[in-house]
Write a protein that holds these residues in place. Structure first.
Motif, PDB file in Angstrom:
ATOM      1  N   LEU A  56     -39.765   3.128   7.354  1.00  6.46           N
ATOM      2  CA  LEU A  56     -38.336   3.440   7.339  1.00  6.46           C
ATOM      3  C   LEU A  56     -37.590   2.614   8.374  1.00  6.46           C
ATOM      4  O   LEU A  56     -36.487   2.127   8.118  1.00  6.46           O
ATOM      5  CB  LEU A  56     -38.095   4.931   7.649  1.00  6.46           C
ATOM      6  CG  LEU A  56     -38.646   5.969   6.680  1.00  6.46           C
ATOM      7  CD1 LEU A  56     -38.267   7.366   7.146  1.00  6.46           C
ATOM      8  CD2 LEU A  56     -38.138   5.725   5.277  1.00  6.46           C
ATOM      9  N   PHE A  57     -38.183   2.450   9.540  1.00  2.29           N
ATOM     10  CA  PHE A  57     -37.496   1.745  10.631  1.00  2.29           C
ATOM     11  C   PHE A  57     -37.778   0.238  10.634  1.00  2.29           C
ATOM     12  O   PHE A  57     -37.434  -0.453  11.592  1.00  2.29           O
ATOM     13  CB  PHE A  57     -37.854   2.373  11.991  1.00  2.29           C
ATOM     14  CG  PHE A  57     -37.052   3.620  12.270  1.00  2.29           C
ATOM     15  CD1 PHE A  57     -35.846   3.539  12.954  1.00  2.29           C
ATOM     16  CD2 PHE A  57     -37.475   4.855  11.825  1.00  2.29           C
ATOM     17  CE1 PHE A  57     -35.090   4.686  13.192  1.00  2.29           C
ATOM     18  CE2 PHE A  57     -36.734   6.005  12.043  1.00  2.29           C
ATOM     19  CZ  PHE A  57     -35.526   5.922  12.732  1.00  2.29           C
TER      20      PHE A  57
ATOM     21  N   LYS B  12     -37.729   0.552  19.029  1.00  2.00           N
ATOM     22  CA  LYS B  12     -38.116   1.261  17.798  1.00  2.00           C
ATOM     23  C   LYS B  12     -38.894   2.530  18.171  1.00  2.00           C
ATOM     24  O   LYS B  12     -38.766   3.566  17.519  1.00  2.00           O
ATOM     25  CB  LYS B  12     -38.981   0.369  16.908  1.00  2.00           C
ATOM     26  CG  LYS B  12     -38.297  -0.877  16.403  1.00  2.00           C
ATOM     27  CD  LYS B  12     -37.228  -0.566  15.380  1.00  2.00           C
ATOM     28  CE  LYS B  12     -36.682  -1.857  14.791  1.00  2.00           C
ATOM     29  NZ  LYS B  12     -35.360  -1.685  14.173  1.00  2.00           N
TER      30      LYS B  12
ATOM     31  N   ASN C 152     -36.688  -5.773  19.454  1.00  2.00           N
ATOM     32  CA  ASN C 152     -36.074  -4.867  18.475  1.00  2.00           C
ATOM     33  C   ASN C 152     -35.605  -5.612  17.234  1.00  2.00           C
ATOM     34  O   ASN C 152     -35.443  -5.016  16.173  1.00  2.00           O
ATOM     35  CB  ASN C 152     -34.897  -4.119  19.118  1.00  2.00           C
ATOM     36  CG  ASN C 152     -34.527  -2.857  18.375  1.00  2.00           C
ATOM     37  OD1 ASN C 152     -35.408  -2.141  17.882  1.00  2.00           O
ATOM     38  ND2 ASN C 152     -33.246  -2.575  18.260  1.00  2.00           N
TER      39      ASN C 152
ATOM     40  N   PHE D  21     -47.346  10.645   7.701  1.00  2.00           N
ATOM     41  CA  PHE D  21     -45.919  10.741   8.005  1.00  2.00           C
ATOM     42  C   PHE D  21     -45.543   9.642   9.016  1.00  2.00           C
ATOM     43  O   PHE D  21     -44.533   8.942   8.858  1.00  2.00           O
ATOM     44  CB  PHE D  21     -45.580  12.120   8.567  1.00  2.00           C
ATOM     45  CG  PHE D  21     -44.099  12.405   8.580  1.00  2.00           C
ATOM     46  CD1 PHE D  21     -43.500  13.104   7.545  1.00  2.00           C
ATOM     47  CD2 PHE D  21     -43.300  11.953   9.623  1.00  2.00           C
ATOM     48  CE1 PHE D  21     -42.125  13.347   7.544  1.00  2.00           C
ATOM     49  CE2 PHE D  21     -41.931  12.181   9.633  1.00  2.00           C
ATOM     50  CZ  PHE D  21     -41.340  12.884   8.592  1.00  2.00           C
TER      51      PHE D  21
ATOM     52  N   ALA E  21     -36.419   5.029  19.075  1.00  2.00           N
ATOM     53  CA  ALA E  21     -35.695   5.479  17.876  1.00  2.00           C
ATOM     54  C   ALA E  21     -36.544   6.461  17.068  1.00  2.00           C
ATOM     55  O   ALA E  21     -36.056   7.493  16.597  1.00  2.00           O
ATOM     56  CB  ALA E  21     -35.306   4.276  17.008  1.00  2.00           C
TER      57      ALA E  21
ATOM     58  N   GLY F   5     -36.783   9.836  18.698  1.00  2.00           N
ATOM     59  CA  GLY F   5     -35.571  10.597  18.424  1.00  2.00           C
ATOM     60  C   GLY F   5     -35.564  11.146  17.009  1.00  2.00           C
ATOM     61  O   GLY F   5     -35.277  12.327  16.782  1.00  2.00           O
ATOM     62  N   TYR F   6     -35.919  10.289  16.094  1.00  2.00           N
ATOM     63  CA  TYR F   6     -35.943  10.691  14.677  1.00  2.00           C
ATOM     64  C   TYR F   6     -36.846  11.915  14.461  1.00  2.00           C
ATOM     65  O   TYR F   6     -36.511  12.820  13.686  1.00  2.00           O
ATOM     66  CB  TYR F   6     -36.452   9.518  13.842  1.00  2.00           C
ATOM     67  CG  TYR F   6     -36.708   9.828  12.396  1.00  2.00           C
ATOM     68  CD1 TYR F   6     -35.669   9.839  11.469  1.00  2.00           C
ATOM     69  CD2 TYR F   6     -37.993  10.123  11.952  1.00  2.00           C
ATOM     70  CE1 TYR F   6     -35.905  10.139  10.139  1.00  2.00           C
ATOM     71  CE2 TYR F   6     -38.236  10.423  10.625  1.00  2.00           C
ATOM     72  CZ  TYR F   6     -37.195  10.432   9.722  1.00  2.00           C
ATOM     73  OH  TYR F   6     -37.440  10.735   8.414  1.00  2.00           O
TER      74      TYR F   6
END
Lengths: 237, 124
Positions: A231-232, A189, A134, A224, A192, A195-196
Motif C-alpha cells: 500500500l505504501f 515509511k 522516502n 497484513f 507512516a 501511524g497507519y
C-alpha cells in the motif's frame, strides 16, 4: 585481517549527498552572479540580497538532479522555483511539524529537483537522507531483505508483524526478531506505517489494524504487514 | 461539535466543515498525529451520515471536492460519495491509487480499491 564487505548502499548515499551539496553551492554561486531577485517584505528592502537566506528564491533556470529524482507530474524537466510558501523557510519548531514538512518535501524533490527544494528550505539539507530514502521506488522482496541490519542512513529495520503487539500477544522472540519478519525500509515509511497501524479504518469496522490483529495468528499478522508494504509503495505489487 | 449542532448547519456550512476537517486530517497524517486523525475520522463520519439522512441523500454536494487540490480531501470526498456517484468517486480513487503527491492518499486509495474488489468496503 578479517574480511569486510563494502557497504555500497552507504557509499552511494554519501556520493549522492556530496553531489547534492555541490549542486546547491554551484546554484547559489550562479544565482549570486546573475543578481538573482528575492522576494522582499516592504519593511526590509534595504537588507535583502542574494547573500541572505531569509526569503523565497525566484530563479528562471532549470535545476536538476534528474538521475536521482526523475520528474513526476511535471511538464518538462525537474527544476524551477517551488510555489511560494509550500515549504517553511525556517525549520519548524516541533518535531511533528518537521515530519510534516519532510513529507511535503518528498514529492517536491521528485518534481522540482532537490536543489530547488533545498534553496527554498535550506534546513531540509540536514534531513536529506530521510527524504531521499522516502522517495525510493518500490523494491523487490529480496532488496528489502538483503539490507536488514546494515544500518543504512535514512532506513530502518521494520517488523512485518508488529514487534510490541506480537510480544504482548505472547509470540516468541525468535519469531518476532526472525529473519522472516524483518525488512529494511525507508525510515519515513516506517513512521507512516506505524501511524497507519493505529488509525481507525472503515473496512475494519472502525477499528485500527493494530486492534484488528490483536487476536490474529502469526501468519495473518505477517500477511497484513506485507500488504501494508505494498500500500505504501515500499514493496512492488 | 455534537451531532445536534451538525444537524442544525446548512448545506454550505456543512460542506465547508467537511473540507476543513479533511484538511486537518491531512495535516494529522503528515505530522503523524494519530489521536487527531482518529478524532477527525469520527467527525467526518458524522457529517457523511448527516448528509445521507437529509432528504434525498444529499451526499452529492460533496462532489465538487473530488477535484480539490489536496489529494487527501479528494480521497475523503470520494469514499463519502461512492454510493451516490460511483463512477466519479471510483475514478478519483483509482487515480489516487496509481499515483498522487501524497503517500497517505495513495496508500489508503489502494486499500479502498482492494476492499471494493473484495466486496469488503462498507458501502452505505
Amino acid at each position: 585481517m578479517p574480511f569486510q564487505t563494502f557497504d555500497f548502499e552507504r557509499a552511494d548515499l554519501r556520493a549522492r549527498l556530496a553531489a547534492l551539496s555541490l549542486e546547491v553551492k554551484l546554484l547559489r554561486f550562479a544565482h549570486a552572479r546573475r543578481r538573482a531577485r528575492w522576494d522582499v517584505k516592504d519593511s526590509d528592502h534595504d537588507t535583502e540580497g542574494p547573500d541572505d537566506d531569509d526569503g523565497p528564491f525566484h530563479h528562471d533556470g532549470p535545476t536538476q538532479l534528474a538521475q536521482n529524482f526523475p520528474p513526476r507530474d511535471h511538464n518538462g524537466p525537474p527544476g524551477g522555483p517551488l510555489p511560494e510558501e509550500i515549504l517553511p523557510l525556517e525549520k519548524p519548531p516541533s518535531s511533528q511539524k518537521v515530519t510534516g514538512a519532510l513529507r511535503d518535501a518528498t514529492p517536491l524533490f521528485q518534481e522540482f529537483g532537490a536543489a530547488s527544494v533545498l534553496l527554498a528550505a535550506p534546513w531540509i539539507a540536514s534531513y536529506a537522507p530521510l527524504v531521499i530514502a522516502n522517495a525510493d521506488a518500490p523494491k523487490d522482496w529480496e532488496d528489502l531483505k538483503s539490507n536488514v541490519g546494515m544500518g543504512r542512513l535514512g532506513y530502518d529495520d521494520h517488523h512485518l508483524a508488529e514487534e510490541a503487539a506480537a510480544r504482548r500477544a505472547g509470540f516468541p522472540e525468535e519469531l518476532i526478531q526472525g529473519n522472516d519478519n524483518l525488512v529494511s525500509i525507508p525510515r519515513m515509511k516506517h513512521w507512516a506505517i506505524n501511524g497507519y497501524m493505529s488509525r481507525v479504518d472503515p473496512e475494519l469496522n472502525d477499528m485500527s489494524p493494530r486492534e484488528f490483529l490483536k487476536d490474529k495468528s502469526w501468519e495473518e499478522r505477517q500477511a497484513f504487514g506485507l500488504s501494508v508494504l505494498k500500500l505504501f509503495g515500499v514493496l512492488k505489487p | 461539535m455534537t451531532v445536534s449542532k451538525i444537524s442544525s448547519l446548512g448545506t454550505d456550512e456543512l460542506v465547508a466543515l467537511f473540507e476543513s476537517l479533511a484538511l486537518r486530517q491531512h495535516t494529522a497524517n503528515q505530522e503523524g498525529d494519530t489521536p487527531a486523525y482518529n478524532k477527525i475520522y469520527f467527525r467526518l463520519k458524522e457529517i457523511g451520515d448527516e448528509f445521507r439522512s437529509r432528504s434525498g441523500d444529499q451526499r452529492r454536494v460533496l462532489l465538487h471536492l473530488l477535484s480539490h487540490k489536496t489529494a487527501w480531501v479528494r480521497y475523503m470526498a470520494a469514499i463519502n460519495t461512492l454510493v451516490v456517484a460511483p463512477v466519479e468517486a471510483r475514478g478519483v480513487i483509482n487515480e489516487l491509487a496509481v499515483k498522487s503527491n501524497n503517500e497517505f492518499a495513495t496508500a489508503y486509495a489502494r486499500r479502498t480499491v482492494n476492499a471494493l474488489e473484495r466486496g469488503t468496503f462498507p458501502l452505505k
